[in-house]
Write a protein that holds these residues in place. Structure first.
Motif, mmCIF file in Angstrom:
data_model
loop_
_atom_site.group_PDB
_atom_site.id
_atom_site.type_symbol
_atom_site.label_atom_id
_atom_site.label_comp_id
_atom_site.label_asym_id
_atom_site.label_seq_id
_atom_site.Cartn_x
_atom_site.Cartn_y
_atom_site.Cartn_z
ATOM 1 N N TRP A 55 -11.934 -0.372 2.446
ATOM 2 C CA TRP A 55 -11.355 0.726 3.213
ATOM 3 C C TRP A 55 -12.411 1.529 3.975
ATOM 4 O O TRP A 55 -12.067 2.391 4.784
ATOM 5 N N TYR A 112 -5.992 2.216 5.671
ATOM 6 C CA TYR A 112 -5.472 2.217 4.307
ATOM 7 C C TYR A 112 -5.607 3.600 3.667
ATOM 8 O O TYR A 112 -4.741 4.022 2.898
ATOM 9 N N THR A 120 0.830 -1.206 0.000
ATOM 10 C CA THR A 120 0.000 0.000 0.000
ATOM 11 C C THR A 120 0.863 1.252 0.000
ATOM 12 O O THR A 120 0.629 2.197 -0.771
#
Length: 283
Positions: free
Chosen positions: A101, A107, A54
């Motif tokens: 999310w 995130y 990420t």
């Protein structure tokens, strides 16, 4: 007094056996991630790799956006889209559920903050990289060879490595989501590929660039993500342990990306200029 319970249990088991693609809701679920990273379980390690991917995708998304002329807000948003866009498409389109999310908001924070910091710091990183490479050339008496841009070095290799880790982790997580939703293996494979690559597709569209995963202006990428997802699902079909499934997919993705980058492996395209394969235009 136990007969109705046994009968109900038998009926329930029969019903589940009929619904071949029904989600698994009971028993041990080896396809589940740990909520946060840890080194004790395969799911915890995978979560850590997912976080690393990420951050890497957010970084590269922000750099691409900045190179395309976007401002600091645009770069931060593109960083988030790059990092979570693939999982969003997977959840909203393929699996018909809320994007992940919305409940795992870390995130969003990770990708936006990473994108903002990259926008602010990356020019200094490039200057440091250029000065370092120039000093190395000067020490080799190549003073006449002046660099105007950095060359591929250890920093780029590190980014490619983390990008490959993220590609593999996202492919595994996407495939796991397909499995938990009770999808056929082909759909779970597509979920893995989409999770890994569709965020980059959205990034390229927003930045007005050729979409990387369908153009051969860079090394093979999406087919490698698909191979990683298929490897995970195949290992699962063979009843391999969760650790073996994850390790095999990581090995396929990272090994394939290393070969693709080292040997500049690209998918074949038509050479329309030389072969005359373009579409004829009627007058």
């Amino acid at each position: 007094t136990t007969m109705p319970y046994a009968s109900s249990s038998s009926s329930e088991s029969l019903h589940d056996s009929i619904l071949v693609n029904a989600p698994r809701v009971r028993g041990r679920d080896d396809d589940a991630l740990s909520r946060f990273p840890n080194l004790k379980t395969p799911g915890g390690i995978l979560r850590g790799l997912d976080y690393a991917g990420t951050l890497t995708f957010a970084l590269t998304g922000s750099v691409t956006a900045a190179q395309s002329g976007l401002d600091v807000f645009g770069c931060s948003m593109v960083a988030m889209v790059t990092a979570v866009g693939g999982g969003t498409i997977r959840d909203a389109i393929f699996l018909s559920k809320q994007p992940f999310w919305t409940s795992e908001t870390e995130y969003v924070w990770m990708s936006v903050i990473a994108g903002f910091l990259t926008f602010c710091a990356w020019p200094y990183v490039l200057d440091w990289q250029l000065e370092r490479q120039q000093s190395q050339r000067d020490s080799k008496n190549d003073k006449d060879d002046v660099l105007d841009r950095p060359c591929y070095d250890e920093l780029d290799a590190a980014l490619d490595t983390f990008d490959a880790i993220g590609l593999a982790a996202f492919a595994i997580v996407g495939a796991q989501n397909g499995v938990r939703a009770g999808m056929p293996i082909v759909v779970s494979s597509i979920c893995g590929m989409a999770t890994s690559t569709f965020g980059g597709m959205l990034r390229d569209v927003l930045c007005g660039r050729p979409v990387r995963i369908v153009h051969s202006n860079a090394e093979a990428y999406a087919p490698i993500a698909l191979a990683g997802a298929v490897t995970y699902l195949f290992a699962r079909r063979l009843k391999a342990s969760p650790g073996v499934r994850i390790a095999s997919s990581l090995l396929v993705c990272m090994g394939s990306r290393y070969i693709a980058v080292k040997h500049d492996v690209k998918l074949h395209t038509w050479d329309t200029k030389d072969d005359g394969l373009g579409v004829a235009i009627r007058k």
